[in-house]
Design an enzyme around this catalytic site. Structure first.
Site, PDB file in Angstrom:
ATOM      1  N   ASN A 223       2.681  -6.972  13.212  1.00 14.37           N
ATOM      2  CA  ASN A 223       2.376  -5.555  13.398  1.00 14.37           C
ATOM      3  C   ASN A 223       2.880  -5.093  14.756  1.00 14.37           C
ATOM      4  O   ASN A 223       3.128  -5.923  15.634  1.00 14.37           O
ATOM      5  CB  ASN A 223       0.851  -5.366  13.300  1.00 14.37           C
TER       6      ASN A 223
ATOM      7  N   HIS B  32      -1.422   1.298  -4.391  1.00 14.70           N
ATOM      8  CA  HIS B  32      -1.841   2.696  -4.163  1.00 14.70           C
ATOM      9  C   HIS B  32      -0.970   3.696  -4.915  1.00 14.70           C
ATOM     10  O   HIS B  32      -0.980   4.886  -4.595  1.00 14.70           O
ATOM     11  CB  HIS B  32      -1.825   3.017  -2.664  1.00 14.70           C
TER      12      HIS B  32
ATOM     13  N   GLN C   4       0.847  -1.198   0.000  1.00 18.24           N
ATOM     14  CA  GLN C   4       0.000   0.000   0.000  1.00 18.24           C
ATOM     15  C   GLN C   4       0.885   1.251   0.000  1.00 18.24           C
ATOM     16  O   GLN C   4       0.403   2.350  -0.191  1.00 18.24           O
ATOM     17  CB  GLN C   4      -0.896  -0.004   1.245  1.00 18.24           C
TER      18      GLN C   4
ATOM     19  N   CYS D 128      -0.990  11.334 -16.063  1.00 19.35           N
ATOM     20  CA  CYS D 128      -1.757  12.358 -16.777  1.00 19.35           C
ATOM     21  C   CYS D 128      -3.240  12.095 -16.544  1.00 19.35           C
ATOM     22  O   CYS D 128      -3.744  11.015 -16.893  1.00 19.35           O
ATOM     23  CB  CYS D 128      -1.456  12.328 -18.271  1.00 19.35           C
TER      24      CYS D 128
ATOM     25  N   GLY E   3       2.623  -4.409   9.081  1.00 18.71           N
ATOM     26  CA  GLY E   3       2.648  -2.964   9.259  1.00 18.71           C
ATOM     27  C   GLY E   3       1.467  -2.235   8.665  1.00 18.71           C
ATOM     28  O   GLY E   3       1.622  -1.151   8.090  1.00 18.71           O
TER      29      GLY E   3
ATOM     30  N   CYS F  13       2.137  16.751 -19.640  1.00 19.64           N
ATOM     31  CA  CYS F  13       2.270  15.322 -19.957  1.00 19.64           C
ATOM     32  C   CYS F  13       3.142  15.152 -21.195  1.00 19.64           C
ATOM     33  O   CYS F  13       2.849  15.746 -22.242  1.00 19.64           O
ATOM     34  CB  CYS F  13       0.887  14.723 -20.218  1.00 19.64           C
TER      35      CYS F  13
HETATM   36  N1  APR Z   1       6.657  -2.084  12.907  1.00 18.89           N
HETATM   37  C1  APR Z   1       5.494  -2.747  12.599  1.00 18.89           C
HETATM   38  N2  APR Z   1       4.279  -2.119  12.537  1.00 18.89           N
HETATM   39  C2  APR Z   1       4.253  -0.798  12.798  1.00 18.89           C
HETATM   40  C3  APR Z   1       5.417  -0.052  13.132  1.00 18.89           C
HETATM   41  C4  APR Z   1       6.662  -0.761  13.175  1.00 18.89           C
HETATM   42  N3  APR Z   1       7.802  -0.150  13.483  1.00 18.89           N
HETATM   43  N4  APR Z   1       5.053   1.254  13.354  1.00 18.89           N
HETATM   44  C5  APR Z   1       3.701   1.308  13.176  1.00 18.89           C
HETATM   45  N5  APR Z   1       3.222   0.074  12.859  1.00 18.89           N
HETATM   46  C6  APR Z   1       1.843  -0.309  12.550  1.00 18.89           C
HETATM   47  C7  APR Z   1       0.806   0.436  13.376  1.00 18.89           C
HETATM   48  O1  APR Z   1       0.512  -0.297  14.543  1.00 18.89           O
HETATM   49  C8  APR Z   1      -0.399   0.489  12.435  1.00 18.89           C
HETATM   50  O2  APR Z   1      -1.245  -0.643  12.651  1.00 18.89           O
HETATM   51  O3  APR Z   1       1.605   0.071  11.219  1.00 18.89           O
HETATM   52  C9  APR Z   1       0.222   0.377  11.038  1.00 18.89           C
HETATM   53  C10 APR Z   1       0.136   1.659  10.210  1.00 18.89           C
HETATM   54  O4  APR Z   1      -1.216   1.918   9.977  1.00 18.89           O
HETATM   55  P1  APR Z   1      -1.665   3.177   9.070  1.00 18.89           P
HETATM   56  O5  APR Z   1      -0.945   4.372   9.508  1.00 18.89           O
HETATM   57  O6  APR Z   1      -3.145   3.172   9.079  1.00 18.89           O
HETATM   58  O7  APR Z   1      -1.095   2.818   7.608  1.00 18.89           O
HETATM   59  P2  APR Z   1      -1.667   1.784   6.520  1.00 18.89           P
HETATM   60  O8  APR Z   1      -2.390   0.650   7.157  1.00 18.89           O
HETATM   61  O9  APR Z   1      -0.556   1.463   5.609  1.00 18.89           O
HETATM   62  O10 APR Z   1      -2.722   2.732   5.746  1.00 18.89           O
HETATM   63  C11 APR Z   1      -3.434   2.164   4.672  1.00 18.89           C
HETATM   64  O11 APR Z   1      -4.488   4.276   4.210  1.00 18.89           O
HETATM   65  O12 APR Z   1      -4.175   6.502   4.276  1.00 18.89           O
HETATM   66  C12 APR Z   1      -4.312   5.443   3.427  1.00 18.89           C
HETATM   67  O13 APR Z   1      -3.507   5.116   1.225  1.00 18.89           O
HETATM   68  C13 APR Z   1      -3.087   5.249   2.546  1.00 18.89           C
HETATM   69  O14 APR Z   1      -1.904   3.206   2.016  1.00 18.89           O
HETATM   70  C14 APR Z   1      -2.511   3.929   3.052  1.00 18.89           C
HETATM   71  C15 APR Z   1      -3.723   3.221   3.626  1.00 18.89           C
END
Ligand code: APR
Length: 228
Positions: free
Chosen positions: A197, A105, A88, A113, A171, A132
């Protein structure tokens, strides 16, 4: 060996110094999604949106892959079967570690473009009305999949989800669909599912196995176990 599908999110790049979205101090704490991450926001204020992604592009350009990115690249190289990495993330840290990934993403280092759909390498500083190189129109935008837009590679991703033996999510908070629904697809197709995670995601209950902690610790250990 059974196919492995791995979904990664912002958490895998956190220890490379790139902020997550929803954690403390995350991007969405300082910016409203409606202002910077929708096609409507871009139409309303292209300067604000272009600046937001220029800043993210500059930040990603100085970041380095960490031990979790490196471990997944090693798994993809050494595992005696297919390893499909779907991210993502819009940074290039998986590739910098030597892995091939599907960016569902989009990517910060790519421009799109809005008129003809052409994609090309983004300059570090994109301008409003970026021209473009294919159609010559001034409709260039960051090649990022915004809320309300269809993610990339979905047919290919679903094909892998229903034919894999092992699905891992690393993550990601499990709050954004369709990515958050991948575990259910893989589970329904009989795959073993694991969440790695920092803390439990919103869909943790759908995983057969969980490992909590920083990705730079959990992912290398997990990969070591798989490669035996
Ligand atoms: N190691 C492992 N996990 C981690 C760490 C780490 N060092 N630091 C943070 N995390 C975990 C957090 O606990 C959380 O559950 O990573 C996750 C990040 O979550 P988000 O910030 O919501 O990111 P993500 O899930 O990638 O978001 C999904 O949302 O905003 C949109 O398009 C954007 O691709 C993104 C999508």
């Amino acid at each position: 060996m059974e196919k492995i599908v791995i979904l990664t999110g912002a958490g895998i790049s956190a220890e490379s110094g790139l902020g997550t979205f929803r954690g403390a101090g995350g991007l969405w704490e300082n910016h409203r999604v409606e202002d910077v991450a929708t096609p409507e926001a871009f139409a309303r204020d292209p300067k604000l949106v272009t600046t937001f992604y220029n800043q993210r592009r500059a930040g990603a350009a100085t970041a380095r892959p960490n031990a979790a990115h490196a471990a997944l690249a090693t798994l993809q190289r050494d595992y005696d079967g297919e390893v499909i990495i779907v991210t993502q993330n819009v940074d290039g840290l998986h590739e910098a570690a030597g892995a091939e990934v599907l960016h569902m993403h989009g990517q910060l280092d790519q421009a799109l473009c809005a008129a003809c759909g052409h994609q090309w390498p983004a300059p570090m500083e994109m301008q409003v009305g970026e021209v473009c190189p294919s159609c010559g129109g001034g409709f260039g935008r960051p090649d990022i999949v915004w809320f309300g837009e269809m993610p990339y590679h979905m047919d290919e991703i679903f094909e892998h989800l229903v034919t894999c033996g092992l699905f891992a999510a690393i993550g990601t908070s499990g709050q954004v669909y369709p990515a958050a629904g991948f575990v259910r697809e893989a589970d329904a197709a009989g795959a073993h599912t694991i969440e790695l995670n920092l803390d439990p995601s919103s869909v943790v209950s759908q995983f057969a196995e969980t490992r909590f902690g920083p990705a730079t610790q959990t992912v290398p250990d997990w990969v070591k176990g798989l490669l035996g």
